[in-house]
Design a protein around this motif. Structure first.
Motif, mmCIF file in Angstrom:
data_model
loop_
_atom_site.group_PDB
_atom_site.id
_atom_site.type_symbol
_atom_site.label_atom_id
_atom_site.label_comp_id
_atom_site.label_asym_id
_atom_site.label_seq_id
_atom_site.Cartn_x
_atom_site.Cartn_y
_atom_site.Cartn_z
ATOM 1 N N GLY A 119 0.804 -1.219 0.000
ATOM 2 C CA GLY A 119 0.000 0.000 0.000
ATOM 3 C C GLY A 119 0.833 1.263 0.000
ATOM 4 O O GLY A 119 1.672 1.481 -0.879
ATOM 5 N N ALA A 120 0.621 2.112 1.002
ATOM 6 C CA ALA A 120 1.264 3.420 1.039
ATOM 7 C C ALA A 120 2.787 3.344 1.082
ATOM 8 O O ALA A 120 3.461 4.299 0.689
ATOM 9 N N ALA A 121 3.335 2.249 1.547
ATOM 10 C CA ALA A 121 4.795 2.098 1.564
ATOM 11 C C ALA A 121 5.357 2.227 0.153
ATOM 12 O O ALA A 121 6.451 2.774 -0.050
ATOM 13 N N PHE A 122 4.613 1.743 -0.822
ATOM 14 C CA PHE A 122 5.049 1.802 -2.211
ATOM 15 C C PHE A 122 5.112 3.246 -2.723
ATOM 16 O O PHE A 122 5.910 3.571 -3.607
ATOM 17 N N LEU A 123 4.260 4.120 -2.159
ATOM 18 C CA LEU A 123 4.197 5.505 -2.628
ATOM 19 C C LEU A 123 5.470 6.280 -2.341
ATOM 20 O O LEU A 123 5.807 7.224 -3.072
ATOM 21 N N ILE A 124 6.186 5.912 -1.286
ATOM 22 C CA ILE A 124 7.380 6.673 -0.900
ATOM 23 C C ILE A 124 8.466 6.597 -1.974
ATOM 24 O O ILE A 124 8.898 7.631 -2.495
ATOM 25 N N PRO A 125 8.922 5.403 -2.373
ATOM 26 C CA PRO A 125 9.900 5.363 -3.463
ATOM 27 C C PRO A 125 9.300 5.795 -4.795
ATOM 28 O O PRO A 125 10.004 6.379 -5.629
ATOM 29 N N TYR A 126 8.008 5.559 -4.986
ATOM 30 C CA TYR A 126 7.372 5.956 -6.247
ATOM 31 C C TYR A 126 7.469 7.469 -6.454
ATOM 32 O O TYR A 126 7.866 7.941 -7.536
ATOM 33 N N VAL A 127 7.112 8.241 -5.439
ATOM 34 C CA VAL A 127 7.166 9.702 -5.544
ATOM 35 C C VAL A 127 8.611 10.183 -5.716
ATOM 36 O O VAL A 127 8.887 11.100 -6.494
ATOM 37 N N LEU A 128 9.532 9.559 -5.013
ATOM 38 C CA LEU A 128 10.950 9.915 -5.145
ATOM 39 C C LEU A 128 11.410 9.752 -6.597
ATOM 40 O O LEU A 128 12.028 10.667 -7.174
ATOM 41 N N PHE A 129 11.092 8.624 -7.202
ATOM 42 C CA PHE A 129 11.530 8.377 -8.580
ATOM 43 C C PHE A 129 10.740 9.220 -9.576
ATOM 44 O O PHE A 129 11.249 9.558 -10.649
ATOM 45 N N LEU A 130 9.523 9.568 -9.214
ATOM 46 C CA LEU A 130 8.722 10.447 -10.066
ATOM 47 C C LEU A 130 9.393 11.821 -10.174
ATOM 48 O O LEU A 130 9.441 12.421 -11.252
ATOM 49 N N LEU A 131 9.924 12.310 -9.057
ATOM 50 C CA LEU A 131 10.602 13.611 -9.054
ATOM 51 C C LEU A 131 11.841 13.588 -9.942
ATOM 52 O O LEU A 131 12.195 14.604 -10.558
ATOM 53 N N ILE A 132 12.506 12.455 -10.008
ATOM 54 C CA ILE A 132 13.655 12.326 -10.916
ATOM 55 C C ILE A 132 13.172 12.267 -12.359
ATOM 56 O O ILE A 132 13.744 12.904 -13.253
ATOM 57 N N GLY A 133 12.094 11.521 -12.588
ATOM 58 C CA GLY A 133 11.578 11.362 -13.937
ATOM 59 C C GLY A 133 11.107 12.648 -14.572
ATOM 60 O O GLY A 133 11.177 12.813 -15.796
ATOM 61 N N VAL A 134 10.635 13.599 -13.764
ATOM 62 C CA VAL A 134 10.156 14.878 -14.295
ATOM 63 C C VAL A 134 11.252 15.599 -15.066
ATOM 64 O O VAL A 134 10.986 16.270 -16.075
ATOM 65 N N TRP A 135 12.503 15.466 -14.619
ATOM 66 C CA TRP A 135 13.615 16.096 -15.347
ATOM 67 C C TRP A 135 13.704 15.528 -16.761
ATOM 68 O O TRP A 135 14.004 16.252 -17.719
ATOM 69 N N GLY A 136 13.434 14.248 -16.903
ATOM 70 C CA GLY A 136 13.459 13.620 -18.216
ATOM 71 C C GLY A 136 12.298 14.050 -19.087
ATOM 72 O O GLY A 136 12.452 14.208 -20.307
ATOM 73 N N VAL A 137 11.121 14.238 -18.486
ATOM 74 C CA VAL A 137 9.963 14.708 -19.244
ATOM 75 C C VAL A 137 10.247 16.090 -19.814
ATOM 76 O O VAL A 137 9.961 16.369 -20.988
ATOM 77 N N ARG A 138 10.836 16.964 -19.007
ATOM 78 C CA ARG A 138 11.227 18.290 -19.503
ATOM 79 C C ARG A 138 12.183 18.171 -20.675
ATOM 80 O O ARG A 138 12.060 18.883 -21.678
#
Length: 444
Positions: A47-66
């Motif tokens: 559950g929510a435990a998965f969200l912690i690394p997910y959000v962290l990697f999402l913040l890295i991925g945004v640089w790639g989207v840009r």
């Protein structure tokens, strides 16, 4: 060194508004990864435990989207033209050949994805007519659809709808339709979320979602699959986002656009999760059922839910909107490549891609064969396309060029972290995604 953007002023279709572009990108990102896979991963990894690394990697991925947005805009081309110009600015040849990788990957995944959208169409029709609800076994109902040549007409209809929209072009087709489908998607899922909230027993699902099971953070697989989920959910592939970026105006802000895409993509994934997981808990079904979660478990939920016939229709229409919007994005890369490389009209390019899609897709009209095909493309080609695009833009084009192109249209000053986050953290993480995809046999 010559500027990569020289001789790139040819007339080109474009999005009429930045909002339209953002909604189209959200449409490309909001797909089966959000609705089908995200709730499954939450169920699988605490559950929510998965969200912690997910959000962290999402913040890295945004640089790639840009980067992918800015790369396409700078070169005014999809992967073929963009990679060619990036190489040319270094006096090198062969960039166009490398650019084939993300184009082939995009077409490959689109061919398989169209089969799944055909399934969704069939389920939507079944929900409307009552045949899905009347089926004695949801598993058998799905098995018939996903069996060999079990859904050919629906598969072809999915392709027909997609290409019929795309034939009108970027602004009058893709942008206009996404302006309707994406708000409708969120509204429909919000209606479902409210209904699920009233179900007895749903509270256990919310607890599972929002009370972290910290022990899962000690499992490396939680981090590995969160990484894959974040990157695949953002549509980082060096194809769709890049080609959509090529239709942007110089005044459009890719920094805020990428941020908004990530925010609404995450909101869509969470919205799907708060519909699916509490509903599954409410009726005592398996929250970690995997791929059958959407096509078997959810129909069983609707069968047991008061007014389930109505909410089944709402659910599958929303899923259909997400599927069509993602399929358009995947198909746009090969369509643009045909225009770029061979000078075909948009209609001619769509005709060629449609013929290839039908010929190849009919061979995938079997759930087992389709699964193998999607695994090969998503493991070996999709992350490689993302890695190649990142290296091309952030390394081959040069850090000054990359900063300048991302800065265009952005009123604030880019962070001093731009170079280390893009050239090292993002490119390095993308390489890790590629390696882990191969090691784990797919992580997204």
């Amino acid at each position: 060194m010559d500027s990569p953007t020289q001789n790139s002023a040819a007339p080109r279709d474009s999005f009429h508004s930045q909002l339209g572009f953002i909604l189209a990108c959200i449409g490309s990102a909001v797909g089966m990864a959000n609705i089908w896979l995200f709730p499954y991963r939450l169920g699988q990894f605490g559950g929510a435990a998965f969200l912690i690394p997910y959000v962290l990697f999402l913040l890295i991925g945004v640089w790639g989207v840009r980067g992918e947005m800015a790369f396409g805009r700078a070169m005014r081309a999809g992967p073929l033209g963009a990679f060619k110009k990036a190489f040319a600015c270094r006096g090198l040849r062969g960039g166009e050949l490398i650019g084939l990788v993300p184009v082939i990957a995009s077409l490959g995944i689109a061919v398989g994805y169209a089969v799944v959208v055909g399934w969704i169409l069939r389920f939507t029709f079944g929900a409307m007519t009552g045949s899905m609800m009347a089926a004695e076994s949801s598993g058998a109902y799905f098995g018939e659809i996903a069996g060999p040549y079990g859904s050919v007409l629906w598969h072809l209809l999915a392709l027909g709808i997609t290409f019929a929209i795309m034939i009108f072009g970027v602004a009058r087709g893709i942008e206009r339709v996404n302006k309707f489908m994406m708000p409708a998607f969120f509204i429909l899922f919000l209606i479902l979320a409210v209904r699920v909230f009233t179900l007895p027993g749903a509270m256990e699902g919310y607890k599972y979602l929002f009370i972290p099971q910290w022990a899962f953070l000690a499992d490396p697989k939680t981090w590995v699959y969160a990484l894959g989920q974040a990157f695949f959910s953002l549509s980082l592939a060096g194809s769709g986002t890049l080609v959509y970026g090529s239709y942007l105006k110089k005044t459009d802000n890719v920094v805020s656009s990428a941020r908004n895409v990530a925010i609404f993509d995450t909101f869509a994934a969470l919205l799907a999760a708060v519909v699916v997981i509490p509903a599954v808990f409410a009726f005592g079904l398996d929250v970690s059922a995997g791929p059958p979660l959407m096509f078997i478990t959810m129909p069983n939920v609707f069968k047991m839910m008061p007014l389930g016939e109505v909410f089944a229709v709402i659910f599958f229409i929303a899923v259909l909107f997400a599927g069509i919007s993602s399929l358009m994005n995947l198909m746009e890369a090969p369509v643009e490549a045909m225009q770029q490389r061979f000078g075909l009209s948009r209609g001619g390019s769509i005709a060629v891609v449609a013929l290839v899609s039908v010929a190849a897709g009919l061979r995938l009209e079997d759930g087992n064969v389709l699964g193998q095909w999607m695994d090969i493309v998503s493991i070996y080609l999709i992350p490689l396309g993302a890695l190649l695009a990142a290296v091309m833009f952030f390394w081959v084009c040069g850090k000054e060029f990359a900063r300048e192109q991302v800065q265009l249209g952005h009123s604030g000053k880019l962070s001093p972290l731009f170079e280390p986050m893009t050239r090292y953290v993002f490119c390095g993480t993308t390489f890790v995604v590629y390696v882990l995809s191969i090691v784990y046999g797919g992580i997204g």
